[in-house]
Design an enzyme around this catalytic site. Structure first.
Site, PDB file in Angstrom:
ATOM      1  N   CYS A 384       0.831  -1.207   0.000  1.00  0.00           N
ATOM      2  CA  CYS A 384       0.000   0.000   0.000  1.00  0.00           C
ATOM      3  C   CYS A 384       0.868   1.261   0.000  1.00  0.00           C
ATOM      4  CB  CYS A 384      -1.014  -0.043   1.135  1.00  0.00           C
ATOM      5  SG  CYS A 384      -2.497   0.901   0.723  1.00  0.00           S
ATOM      6  N   HIS A 510      -3.585  -5.132   0.215  1.00  0.00           N
ATOM      7  CA  HIS A 510      -3.053  -5.667   1.473  1.00  0.00           C
ATOM      8  C   HIS A 510      -3.111  -7.201   1.481  1.00  0.00           C
ATOM      9  CE1 HIS A 510      -2.917  -1.896   3.909  1.00  0.00           C
ATOM     10  NE2 HIS A 510      -3.770  -1.508   2.979  1.00  0.00           N
ATOM     11  N   GLU A 512      -1.631  -9.203   3.373  1.00  0.00           N
ATOM     12  CA  GLU A 512      -1.556  -9.738   4.735  1.00  0.00           C
ATOM     13  C   GLU A 512      -2.919 -10.111   5.303  1.00  0.00           C
ATOM     14  OE1 GLU A 512      -1.110  -6.605   3.856  1.00  0.00           O
ATOM     15  OE2 GLU A 512      -1.607  -5.157   5.431  1.00  0.00           O
TER      16      GLU A 512
HETATM   17  N1  GLN Z   1      -2.078   6.615   2.593  1.00  0.00           N
HETATM   18  C1  GLN Z   1      -2.155   5.852   1.392  1.00  0.00           C
HETATM   19  C2  GLN Z   1      -3.492   6.032   0.698  1.00  0.00           C
HETATM   20  O1  GLN Z   1      -4.444   6.431   1.297  1.00  0.00           O
HETATM   21  C3  GLN Z   1      -1.859   4.393   1.646  1.00  0.00           C
HETATM   22  C4  GLN Z   1      -2.831   3.724   2.552  1.00  0.00           C
HETATM   23  C5  GLN Z   1      -2.323   2.441   3.154  1.00  0.00           C
HETATM   24  O2  GLN Z   1      -1.132   2.194   3.233  1.00  0.00           O
HETATM   25  N2  GLN Z   1      -3.230   1.628   3.659  1.00  0.00           N
HETATM   26  O3  GLN Z   1      -3.615   5.746  -0.470  1.00  0.00           O
END
Ligand code: GLN
Length: 538
Positions: A384, A510, A512
């Site tokens: 992310c 994600h 995970e």
């Molecule tokens: N802050 C970033 C976004 O909003 C990544 C979010 C995250 O790592 N879950 O796109």
């Protein structure tokens, strides 16, 4: 008579006794006996969901396929049971009140004074039974967050009291998880805190059926007898739960203590199948007897609190065990990394991961880290924000786009290589408005991701507002970073890789969240293997 049986898990004396793990372990044992089981959690805070909570306050926010931002205990449920949870599995006081107030505005209670009893308690009882009434489960385990005796827990305790009465004998059972502290000076285990917490429950009309007693020391029979006598349960209903080496030992400990048996007896369920935990124990055995070792650095800004990255830590355990590799995770604070100290900070790592996150704090340390991994051919995985930082690093240092960044960090950028998603531009509310939950992604056949998944179309969970800005895609790809995973509907870049690097894979989603004991995540498995190869090649 109800078809579905209900198990309630309450907590006493102190928080952090591990209700989620006890609930998940019991569920695992019942599942092994052939029952269809789910677990849900009711949290007594006013936030509608934990999505707006700082990880320092509440640990990781777990995301389900259907896009619910939930308590991290749901992660344990999924990892233990390999059963997906959903929005219905996590309810907060905020959500309960919101729904009652919405009904009041619609006129559903016309003429009536809306009150905690019966309106809030009815709403809680309805929500407790949603999964049970779906017909998909034989047993629904409901964990009540917080500790009995808290002001905010009262409506829940009252709802459980009413519901156990309404469901009738043998249809519901209440397990109270408590602490038996050991006073070293006196050399004694103390039962009084438990007696008090059970008395408090009884004052509210609820009598626990089973006590699960956390303790650092063996609980002898005479203490169990004392607890039984003063807490109004049978001696066999006092189960001890001693500190375990790993949470993955707890199902075996509960099996040994016979928790599943007492629960089934109270629910008048006859089961002839004994829980064998064959696959589970293979996992535990491999986890405890690794043949190899790797050291992976996870760079993030909430590292002081490991609960903030719970699913990542667990995914490494699943992946490592499946390969008989011990993954030692080194948690490194991104704010502490700079050009001067980077070699020292990242020395000796077999692999490097840059974690998810929000906001500008610590991002320059993440970018330095990625540069180091890229230039030194160290296996790298970005998740992310970690993926977004990998794109920024590449844009700045390889493509030559000086000052490239994400518009999350600064406005008016010359090179906004990470940009707010189109449909986020109108969003003003912060809660539940990110791109959430499962989305499809098509993988390039000629990619490391495809090799890991061995599948072209994958589905993964998301939680973000920003994305790879496709205006820069051509330039970035020409310079050697490829977009190897794309959402087929929107064209959104989901995976980037550097093919000339031994293992450099960064994902917008994600992975995970989908790793479980019996199904380690393929990308984590591949990353851990690549990290081992990196160590062995040296
Ligand atoms: N802050 C970033 C976004 O909003 C990544 C979010 C995250 O790592 N879950 O796109």
């Amino acid at each position: 008579m109800a078809n579905t049986k209900y198990v309630f898990v309450t907590g006493g004396v102190t928080s952090s006794l591990g209700k989620g793990i006890i609930a998940a372990s019991l569920a695992k044992l019942l599942q092994e006996r052939g029952y269809r089981v789910t677990i849900q959690k009711f949290d007594p805070y006013i936030n509608i969901d934990p999505g707006t909570l700082n990880p320092y306050e509440h640990g990781e926010c777990f995301v389900t396929d259907d896009g619910a931002e939930t308590d991290l205990d749901l992660g344990h449920y999924e990892r233990f049971l390999d059963v997906r949870t959903s929005q219905a599995n996590n309810v907060t006081t905020g959500r309960v009140y919101q729904s009652v107030i919405d009904k009041e505005r619609k006129g559903e209670f016309l003429g009536k004074t809306v009150q905690v009893v019966p309106h809030i308690t009815n709403e809680i009882k309805d929500r407790i039974q949603i999964l049970g009434k779906s017909g998909n489960y034989d047993v629904v385990i409901t964990e009540l967050g917080g500790t009995v005796g808290d002001i905010e827990s009262l409506p829940y305790v009252e709802s459980v009291r009413q519901l156990t009465w309404e469901l009738g004998e043998h249809n519901a059972v209440v397990i109270h998880l408590t602490l038996i502290p050991y006073l070293a000076a006196a050399g004694e285990l103390k039962t009084k805190p438990t007696q008090h917490s059970v008395k408090m429950m009884m004052q509210n009309g609820l009598n626990p059926d089973i006590l699960v007693c956390r303790s650092e020391h063996f609980i002898p029979d005479e203490i169990k007898r004392k607890l039984a006598l003063f807490c109004n349960v049978q001696k066999e209903d006092v189960i001890s739960s001693l500190d375990a080496e790993t949470i993955y030992d707890v199902p075996n400990l509960m099996l040994h203590e016979g928790l599943d048996k007492v629960v089934l007896k109270k629910l008048a369920m006859t089961s002839t199948k004994e829980p064998k935990l064959i696959e589970w124990n293979k996992f535990v055995e491999k986890h405890k007897n690794p043949l190899h070792k790797v050291k992976i650095g996870v760079i993030g800004k909430y590292v002081e609190l490991q609960d903030a990255y719970k699913s990542i830590a667990e995914a490494f355990i699943h992946a490592g065990s499946s390969q008989r590799i011990k993954v030692k995770v080194e948690w490194i604070h991104s704010e502490e990394i700079n050009q001067e100290n980077i070699t020292k900070k990242l020395h000796g790592l077999s692999g490097i991961m840059v974690a998810p996150g929000f906001g500008n704090r610590g991002t320059e340390g993440k970018i330095e880290t990625i540069k180091y991994a890229r230039e030194n051919n160290i296996p790298f995985m970005g998740i992310c924000l970690g993926m977004q930082m990998a794109v920024i690093e590449f844009a700045r240092n390889v493509v030559g786009l000086d000052g490239a960044n994400s518009t999350e960090m600064f406005d008016n950028l010359k090179y906004p290589v990470i940009n707010l998603m189109q449909d986020q531009k109108e969003v003003t509310d912060m809660g539940g408005t990110m791109r959430l939950g499962a989305w499809g992604c098509q993988l390039d056949h000629d990619s490391k991701a495809y090799k890991a998944y061995n599948q072209t179309i994958i589905s993964e969970r998301h939680r973000h507002r920003y994305e790879f800005n496709s205006n820069f895609k051509e330039q970035i790809e020409t310079a050697g970073m490829k977009a190897t995973g794309i959402n087929p509907k929107t064209g959104l870049v989901e995976v980037v890789e550097i093919p000339s690097h031994p293992w450099f894979v960064a994902v917008q989603y994600h992975p995970e969240y989908k790793s479980t004991v019996l199904n380690p995540h393929p990308l984590f498995v591949d990353f851990v293997n690549a990290s081992l190869e990196h160590v062995q090649s040296k």
